[in-house]
Design a protein around this motif. Structure first.
Motif, PDB file in Angstrom:
ATOM      1  N   VAL B  52       0.833  -1.201   0.000  1.00 21.19           N
ATOM      2  CA  VAL B  52       0.000   0.000   0.000  1.00 21.19           C
ATOM      3  C   VAL B  52       0.870   1.255   0.000  1.00 21.19           C
ATOM      4  O   VAL B  52       0.622   2.194  -0.772  1.00 21.19           O
ATOM      5  CB  VAL B  52      -0.956  -0.006   1.211  1.00 21.19           C
ATOM      6  N   ARG B  53       1.931   1.257   0.830  1.00 17.75           N
ATOM      7  CA  ARG B  53       2.737   2.479   0.888  1.00 17.75           C
ATOM      8  C   ARG B  53       3.442   2.707  -0.453  1.00 17.75           C
ATOM      9  O   ARG B  53       3.537   3.841  -0.916  1.00 17.75           O
ATOM     10  CB  ARG B  53       3.714   2.456   2.061  1.00 17.75           C
ATOM     11  N   LEU B  56       1.228   4.217  -3.137  1.00 15.80           N
ATOM     12  CA  LEU B  56       0.848   5.615  -2.927  1.00 15.80           C
ATOM     13  C   LEU B  56       2.049   6.560  -2.974  1.00 15.80           C
ATOM     14  O   LEU B  56       1.956   7.710  -2.554  1.00 15.80           O
ATOM     15  CB  LEU B  56       0.118   5.765  -1.594  1.00 15.80           C
ATOM     16  N   THR B  58       5.452   8.422  -4.991  1.00 14.31           N
ATOM     17  CA  THR B  58       6.103   8.766  -6.251  1.00 14.31           C
ATOM     18  C   THR B  58       7.411   7.995  -6.343  1.00 14.31           C
ATOM     19  O   THR B  58       7.965   7.547  -5.325  1.00 14.31           O
ATOM     20  CB  THR B  58       6.414  10.263  -6.304  1.00 14.31           C
ATOM     21  N   PRO B  71       3.645   7.851   2.781  1.00 12.07           N
ATOM     22  CA  PRO B  71       3.700   8.557   1.500  1.00 12.07           C
ATOM     23  C   PRO B  71       3.484  10.058   1.696  1.00 12.07           C
ATOM     24  O   PRO B  71       2.535  10.468   2.378  1.00 12.07           O
ATOM     25  CB  PRO B  71       2.527   7.955   0.704  1.00 12.07           C
ATOM     26  N   VAL B  74       0.849  12.049  -0.992  1.00 16.88           N
ATOM     27  CA  VAL B  74       0.190  10.808  -1.398  1.00 16.88           C
ATOM     28  C   VAL B  74      -0.015  10.832  -2.915  1.00 16.88           C
ATOM     29  O   VAL B  74      -0.687  11.715  -3.443  1.00 16.88           O
ATOM     30  CB  VAL B  74      -1.165  10.649  -0.682  1.00 16.88           C
ATOM     31  N   TRP B  76      -1.819   9.677  -5.368  1.00 13.10           N
ATOM     32  CA  TRP B  76      -3.042   9.012  -5.857  1.00 13.10           C
ATOM     33  C   TRP B  76      -2.972   8.778  -7.361  1.00 13.10           C
ATOM     34  O   TRP B  76      -3.596   7.871  -7.882  1.00 13.10           O
ATOM     35  CB  TRP B  76      -4.285   9.843  -5.537  1.00 13.10           C
ATOM     36  N   ASN B  78      -0.962   7.470  -9.122  1.00 15.31           N
ATOM     37  CA  ASN B  78      -0.465   6.149  -9.535  1.00 15.31           C
ATOM     38  C   ASN B  78      -1.595   5.268 -10.066  1.00 15.31           C
ATOM     39  O   ASN B  78      -1.391   4.488 -10.989  1.00 15.31           O
ATOM     40  CB  ASN B  78       0.193   5.428  -8.361  1.00 15.31           C
ATOM     41  N   PHE B  79      -2.772   5.404  -9.444  1.00 12.01           N
ATOM     42  CA  PHE B  79      -3.878   4.521  -9.847  1.00 12.01           C
ATOM     43  C   PHE B  79      -4.365   4.831 -11.258  1.00 12.01           C
ATOM     44  O   PHE B  79      -4.326   3.940 -12.115  1.00 12.01           O
ATOM     45  CB  PHE B  79      -5.002   4.562  -8.813  1.00 12.01           C
ATOM     46  N   GLY B 266       5.814   2.161  -8.120  1.00 13.00           N
ATOM     47  CA  GLY B 266       4.568   2.808  -7.704  1.00 13.00           C
ATOM     48  C   GLY B 266       3.396   2.352  -8.553  1.00 13.00           C
ATOM     49  O   GLY B 266       2.346   1.940  -8.040  1.00 13.00           O
ATOM     50  N   ALA B 270       0.315  -0.173  -7.505  1.00 11.32           N
ATOM     51  CA  ALA B 270      -1.058   0.312  -7.651  1.00 11.32           C
ATOM     52  C   ALA B 270      -1.888  -0.694  -8.449  1.00 11.32           C
ATOM     53  O   ALA B 270      -3.001  -1.061  -8.051  1.00 11.32           O
ATOM     54  CB  ALA B 270      -1.072   1.675  -8.330  1.00 11.32           C
TER      55      ALA B 270
END
Lengths: 318, 301
Positions: B52-53, B56, B58, B71, B74, B76, B78-79, B266, B270
């Motif tokens: 998870v880390r 989230l 870079t 992170p 954060v 986001w 990445n998703f 990353g 994700a």
């Protein structure tokens, strides 16, 4: 389990139903329905199991490579295997992995099952945490662990470095590749654990009290009650574990490509490359049959050996 | 195998809380046990935390040494970045098409067959059932090559047919276990119910759909869950049969994503998280059935 209806396996040995016009006509109709309903499985078994099995055996007796006409070479492929160092390598790698991964999963799974079962208020929370890793799809797990094993910035080496300990090349070094994959497989011991947990619920409680009355402690309870009652479950986990680990493929394909220097050349991965990279369909089929024989022999040995240590409650499974 | 399996089954059935028999419950021992339990749990969760880390973070933050755990900022993005770098929505739809076809076929044909084996009499029935059960022993490698060659000869490569059609023949392969499981459950339903229906003029199909199936929801849910997970996780099947990336499943798509974006951790994490999450959510929603199912099957799909 066999409360309301008798088990058909035993039922079959009893004589057929009383004759009589009406009954037998009903029986014939019932038989027609029965065969009809079982037809998907019967056809599936013939088309997807028996047929391919026979074909695979015939392939294994030929030198068939994709694009060339096959020649019958008898047991030539099997003879070639004896002189194939990669065959022996793959067999060795797979055996090594199985001999380590299965016992570790069994022991850790058993111990954790006992710990989880020790009457905590949040038992299901602990069970869930230990079971969670087994839910991770194989490919996602492989991708995650490639990153965990990353020598530069992966989880393991980062932590080791922070603690001032020596780092490792994990799956990227010949000597540590298989041990790394064993660590990874241990993460998934939750399956064995859940089955052990279910088994523990069936150990009769009054026997613990009997041991306590005789002045036995925790060890005596474990040794003379828990362990004997758990042997069928241990045996089940052992057999399915061995059969399963003998057929690992994903890790080798996604994570290591069988390397470095064939250190993770698992049997099925070798078979896969023979069949679908080198197009050696004949040789690969022979490899498959040898695997089948190996699995058969191992299972037979385990079952034979089981008689001496697996305990079945009287009137139980046997 | 069946004798040990049956004992596992019967053992699992007695659902009774019997905690704390082995340890005496001395405070010091309890504390030690709790520590081991908690430490082990932390170790099990560690890879998830790492997943998870990393998902989230870079790239710049991921490679900082010593490693960062929180992170900041954060990432986001990445998703969306990961999910558009390759057509993951397409992979998801492909996977779901295969899921629907396989789960429906497996549940329908396996329970129909199980009904025949458990509640209808016909000559040779037990022989056939025994033969089917021996199929459990067969390593999938034995049938792999001829099956592939067969589908190739039929021109079915790079379609969903090799991945879905076998399910409509009682699952083929892993299906035997489903038949066994459902049959075991059917055997616990009183046969008097069938008889009453037959006297009222019902035929076996009606008994199957109106009486036996409605009473068998637990085992059907278990088979559905494990078949679903089996398809979701399957890698070798799609790897063998699908070549056009428009046809990829999530598992195959993730594997190719990994080999394309080797160092973009990353994005990779994700994407992995997106593949893992549905199964984990499914677990939390249907937890009761899961535990029952694992106890019953003992094998993950």
């Amino acid at each position: 389990m066999s409360t309301a209806t008798a088990d058909p396996v035993t039922e079959a040995t009893t004589p057929p139903r009383p004759a009589g016009r009406r009954r037998s006509r009903m029986g014939r109709a019932e038989a027609r329905w029965g065969v009809l309903f079982a037809m998907p499985a019967i056809l599936g078994f013939l088309i997807f199991t028996i047929g391919p099995m026979v074909a695979s055996f015939i392939f294994s007796l030929t030198d068939w490579t994709v694009g060339a006409a096959p020649n019958f070479i008898g047991l030539g492929n099997y003879q070639a295997m004896v002189d194939d160092p990669l065959f022996w390598k793959s067999l060795g790698v797979t055996t090594y992995y199985t001999l380590a991964a299965v016992p570790i999963a069994l022991v850790v799974g058993f111990v954790v099952a006992m710990l989880v079962n020790a009457g905590w208020r949040r038992q299901s929370m602990w069970r869930t945490i230990y079971y969670l890793p087994t839910l991770v799809p194989a490919v996602a797990s492989a991708v995650l662990w490639i990153w965990i094993f990353n020598p530069d910035s992966g989880l393991f080496n980062s932590v080791l470095r922070a603690l001032g300990l020596p780092t490792s090349n994990w799956i990227y070094a010949e000597s540590t590749a298989v041990p790394s994959l064993i660590i990874m497989s241990t993460w998934g011991f939750g399956n064995a654990m859940v089955i052990f947990l279910a088994g523990l619920q069936g150990v009769p409680r009054h026997l613990y009290e009997a041991v306590a009355l005789d002045g036995g402690g925790a060890w005596a309870k474990f040794r003379h009650v828990t362990l004997p009652f758990m042997t069928p479950v241990i045996f089940y986990n052992l057999v399915t574990g061995v059969i399963g680990t003998f057929q690992v493929f994903n890790q080798a394909y996604i994570m290591t490509s069988g390397g470095p220097n064939n250190a993770t050349l698992f049997y099925i991965y070798y078979l896969y490359t023979q069949a679908f990279t080198d197009s050696q369909m004949g040789y690969a089929s022979a490899l498959a049959w040898v695997l089948f024989l190996i699995v058969l022999v191992i299972t037979a040995l385990l079952f034979r050996n089981a008689r001496s240590w697996v305990y079945y409650e009287a009137g139980g499974a046997r | 195998m069946s004798s040990s399996m049956r004992s596992v089954l019967s053992v699992g059935r007695r659902r009774r809380r019997t905690g704390d028999q082995v340890t005496g419950g001395r405070p010091l021992t309890r504390a030690m046990m709790f520590l081991i339990l908690a430490f082990g749990a932390a170790a099990m969760l560690m890879p998830f935390v790492w997943l998870v880390r990393s998902a989230l973070m870079t790239d710049a933050q991921i490679f900082i040494n010593p490693p960062q755990w929180i992170p900041n900022p954060v990432a986001w993005e990445n998703f969306p970045d990961a999910l558009t770098a390759q057509p993951f929505v397409r992979y998801f739809l492909n996977t779901m098409i295969i899921e629907v076809l396989v789960v429906t076929g497996t549940v329908l044909t396996c329970s129909l067959t199980a009904f025949s084996f458990a509640r209808l009499r016909w000559r040779g029935r037990n022989l056939v059932f025994g033969l089917l059960l021996t199929g459990v022993m067969l390593p999938y490698a034995v049938t792999l090559i001829p099956t592939f060659v067969g589908w190739a000869a039929l021109g079915a490569l790079d379609t969903f047919i090799p991945l879905t059609l076998p399910a409509w023949f009682a699952g083929a392969g892993g299906g035997v276990f489903n038949i066994f499981l459902i049959r075991q459950f059917f055997l616990t339903i009183p046969y008097e119910m069938d008889e009453a229906a037959y006297i009222d003029g019902a035929n076996p199909w009606q008994v199957f759909t109106r009486i036996v199936m409605p009473l068998s929801k637990p085992v059907i849910v278990v088979v559905t869950i494990f078949t679903f997970i089996g398809v979701w996780n399957d890698f070798l099947g799609p790897l063998l049969y699908l070549t056009d990336s428009d046809n990829f499943t999530l598992a195959l798509g993730l594997a190719t994503f990994q080999s394309t974006y080797t160092a973009q951790w990353g994005l990779l994490m994700a994407a992995s998280l997106v593949v893992i999450l549905p199964i984990v959510l499914l677990f939390f929603v249907l937890q009761r059935y899961f535990v029952e199912g694992v106890t019953l099957t003992g094998i993950k799909g």
